[in-house]
Motif scaffolding. Sequence first.
Motif, PDB file in Angstrom:
ATOM      1  N   LEU A  88     -29.690 -14.365 -14.337  1.00 52.87           N
ATOM      2  CA  LEU A  88     -29.936 -14.430 -12.889  1.00 52.87           C
ATOM      3  C   LEU A  88     -31.437 -14.324 -12.584  1.00 52.87           C
ATOM      4  CD1 LEU A  88     -26.975 -12.262 -11.580  1.00 52.87           C
ATOM      5  CD2 LEU A  88     -27.289 -14.732 -11.279  1.00 52.87           C
ATOM      6  N   MET A  89     -32.143 -13.470 -13.322  1.00 52.68           N
ATOM      7  CA  MET A  89     -33.588 -13.351 -13.130  1.00 52.68           C
ATOM      8  C   MET A  89     -34.275 -14.681 -13.446  1.00 52.68           C
ATOM      9  SD  MET A  89     -36.261 -10.664 -14.862  1.00 52.68           S
ATOM     10  CE  MET A  89     -36.163 -11.359 -16.509  1.00 52.68           C
ATOM     11  N   SER A 102     -36.137 -21.052  -9.643  1.00 50.68           N
ATOM     12  CA  SER A 102     -36.017 -21.621  -8.306  1.00 50.68           C
ATOM     13  C   SER A 102     -37.268 -21.386  -7.471  1.00 50.68           C
ATOM     14  CB  SER A 102     -34.755 -21.094  -7.644  1.00 50.68           C
ATOM     15  OG  SER A 102     -34.996 -20.270  -6.590  1.00 50.68           O
ATOM     16  N   VAL A 103     -37.933 -20.248  -7.670  1.00 49.55           N
ATOM     17  CA  VAL A 103     -39.207 -20.015  -6.969  1.00 49.55           C
ATOM     18  C   VAL A 103     -40.209 -21.094  -7.367  1.00 49.55           C
ATOM     19  CG1 VAL A 103     -41.235 -18.478  -6.878  1.00 49.55           C
ATOM     20  CG2 VAL A 103     -38.941 -17.535  -6.563  1.00 49.55           C
ATOM     21  N   LEU A 121     -40.111 -10.431  -2.877  1.00 53.54           N
ATOM     22  CA  LEU A 121     -39.837 -10.466  -4.311  1.00 53.54           C
ATOM     23  C   LEU A 121     -40.719  -9.477  -5.072  1.00 53.54           C
ATOM     24  CD1 LEU A 121     -39.283 -14.283  -4.846  1.00 53.54           C
ATOM     25  CD2 LEU A 121     -37.570 -12.465  -4.885  1.00 53.54           C
ATOM     26  N   TRP A 146     -36.169  -5.582 -11.617  1.00 53.86           N
ATOM     27  CA  TRP A 146     -35.368  -6.559 -12.345  1.00 53.86           C
ATOM     28  C   TRP A 146     -35.949  -6.803 -13.735  1.00 53.86           C
ATOM     29  CZ3 TRP A 146     -33.272 -11.124  -8.985  1.00 53.86           C
ATOM     30  CH2 TRP A 146     -32.111 -11.647  -9.563  1.00 53.86           C
ATOM     31  N   MET A 185     -38.638  -7.603  -7.911  1.00 51.80           N
ATOM     32  CA  MET A 185     -38.757  -8.116  -9.275  1.00 51.80           C
ATOM     33  C   MET A 185     -39.215  -7.084 -10.299  1.00 51.80           C
ATOM     34  SD  MET A 185     -37.319 -10.903  -8.834  1.00 51.80           S
ATOM     35  CE  MET A 185     -37.390 -11.659 -10.437  1.00 51.80           C
ATOM     36  N   VAL A 227     -33.662 -17.080 -10.545  1.00 55.15           N
ATOM     37  CA  VAL A 227     -34.497 -16.799  -9.368  1.00 55.15           C
ATOM     38  C   VAL A 227     -35.917 -17.286  -9.610  1.00 55.15           C
ATOM     39  CG1 VAL A 227     -35.564 -14.941  -8.018  1.00 55.15           C
ATOM     40  CG2 VAL A 227     -33.115 -14.886  -8.494  1.00 55.15           C
ATOM     41  N   GLU A 228     -36.478 -16.938 -10.765  1.00 52.45           N
ATOM     42  CA  GLU A 228     -37.864 -17.327 -11.041  1.00 52.45           C
ATOM     43  C   GLU A 228     -38.004 -18.846 -11.175  1.00 52.45           C
ATOM     44  OE1 GLU A 228     -39.840 -15.309 -10.202  1.00 52.45           O
ATOM     45  OE2 GLU A 228     -40.125 -13.572 -11.491  1.00 52.45           O
TER      46      GLU A 228
END
Length: 148
Positions: A15-16, A22-23, A50, A57, A54, A19-20
């Motif tokens: 998941l991390m 997609s950023v 974030l 995370w 983050m 997210v990264e």
Amino acid sequence: MLNALEVFTTVVVGLMVGVEFSVAFVINPILNGLPGDNGLRGRTHGARMLGAVMPFWYIGSLVLSAVWAIAGWHHQGAGLVVIAAALLIVSVIMSVVLLVPINNRSKTWTTENLPEDWKEQMSRWDGFHYVRIAVIITAFALLVSALA
């Protein structure tokens, strides 16, 4: 219990990575394409939001991977988990040394106090972020491989 830790760790790291990724490849290109200072406003808001989440995370992913490496030391794939944890250490160091300083500056920017080199700083952050994504994708792939 080890199986649950393995799956949970892999999901958290995956998941991390998502997210990264997609950023870098979705959100920032959208924001960069907005007219005026709207993209900058979005990036500074993202830096604040974030930037607060983050660190937990990244450190959490590292801790989970380390626990997996220790708990599964005598199991197949332990070497892959150790390498993945080492890569997550690299990602944390990269974050603290390269990305966080830029992020901390950018999250305070407004149209009234923009430094002249703000675009260069954003470009530098993006470049470091691409490298960090490659590192965490590799860590994720190693964790997935250790499951197989």
